[in-house]
Design a protein around this motif. Structure first.
Motif, short mmCIF file in Angstrom:
data_model
loop_
_atom_site.label_atom_id
_atom_site.label_comp_id
_atom_site.label_asym_id
_atom_site.label_seq_id
_atom_site.Cartn_x
_atom_site.Cartn_y
_atom_site.Cartn_z
N UNK A 35 -3.42 -6.40 -0.04
CA UNK A 35 -2.60 -5.44 -0.96
C UNK A 35 -2.19 -4.14 -0.66
N UNK A 36 -2.63 -3.52 0.68
CA UNK A 36 -2.13 -2.43 1.16
C UNK A 36 -0.61 -2.73 1.60
N UNK A 37 -0.42 -3.82 2.35
CA UNK A 37 1.06 -4.20 2.61
C UNK A 37 2.18 -4.22 1.39
N UNK A 38 1.56 -4.90 0.30
CA UNK A 38 2.26 -4.99 -1.00
C UNK A 38 2.75 -3.60 -1.29
N UNK A 39 1.77 -2.59 -1.50
CA UNK A 39 2.09 -1.26 -1.78
C UNK A 39 3.11 -0.56 -0.95
N UNK A 40 2.81 -0.85 0.28
CA UNK A 40 3.77 -0.36 1.38
C UNK A 40 5.34 -1.00 1.21
N UNK A 41 5.42 -2.15 1.01
CA UNK A 41 6.46 -2.85 1.11
C UNK A 41 7.19 -2.33 -0.43
#
Length: 230
Positions: A35-41
């Motif tokens: 999820x953190x990578x999704x937000x960052x992307x």
């Protein structure tokens, strides 16, 4: 319609399956596993559509949707093994535009992707107004007087359907069809959830609404906000 689709899925096999189907339709695809990578992307390079698994390590899909809805209007298709009605309603409440339960046919996934991308690409129309309530499809903004009202895309579509036909009574089934289309994963109970959330946002007193009114035994309608006797 070619688009940039972000897939947030922690199961490598499932992620690869989704990626291959999306690439077959010539979409640009990026896959992230948490999820953190999704937000960052999304913040770094806003996609046209987010395919979002709910059960991911760290920040789960529900939290991802909650965070991104405060900042972006991009279409979100939630994919999850949670099949309960409460889970689906929570997803819609947080701002998901569609909800697909595992296991699913990849062809259904692609049909939902196409539907969401078509909706996002529809040309904007002139502003809609009833009383002090104003919807601006170009900016995807809602105001009551001068007060801005943040709405999810699903809430905006429901409100726009009602405001485009003031004082017309819609059944829940009609709102499902006209606001979201028969291919959406919206139920009549979901309509009630969106109405409840919209009343919190646009009404001075959600328990005694002036705009978004219930017609008991039938459904809902929007009025100009002026009190009527009788």
């Amino acid at each position: 319609m070619c688009a940039y689709v972000l897939v947030a899925e922690d199961d490598p096999k499932q992620a690869e399956l989704v990626r291959r189907y999306l690439c077959r339709e010539e979409h640009t695809v990026r896959v992230v596993a948490d999820g953190r990578s999704a937000i960052d992307e999304v913040r770094r390079d806003r996609p046209d559509l987010l395919v979002l698994d709910v059960m991911m390590p760290g920040v789960d899909g529900m939290d991802v949707c909650r965070v991104l809805r405060r900042e972006f209007d991009l279409p979100v298709l939630m994919v999850t093994a949670r099949a309960g009605a409460d889970d689906k309603l929570l997803g819609f409440d947080l701002g998901a535009d569609d909800y697909l339960t595992k296991p699913y046919d990849p062809r259904e996934l692609m049909a939902r992707v196409r539907s969401l991308l078509r909706r996002a690409a529809r040309p904007a129309t002139a502003s809609l107004r009833i009383g002090n309530l104003v919807l601006d499809p170009v900016r995807h903004e809602v105001r009551v007087g001068e007060r801005p009202v943040p709405c999810t895309p699903a809430e905006f579509r429901l409100l726009a359907t009602l405001v485009a036909a003031p004082d017309q009574v819609f059944s829940r089934g009609q709102l499902v069809e006209q606001a979201y289309g028969l291919d959406g994963h919206i139920t009549e109970r979901t309509i009630d959830v969106h109405v409840m959330n919209l009343r919190r946002k646009i009404e001075h007193d959600p328990r005694d609404p002036e705009y978004l009114r219930t017609v008991y035994g039938v459904g809902y309608k929007i009025t100009d906000g002026r009190r009527r006797e009788g």
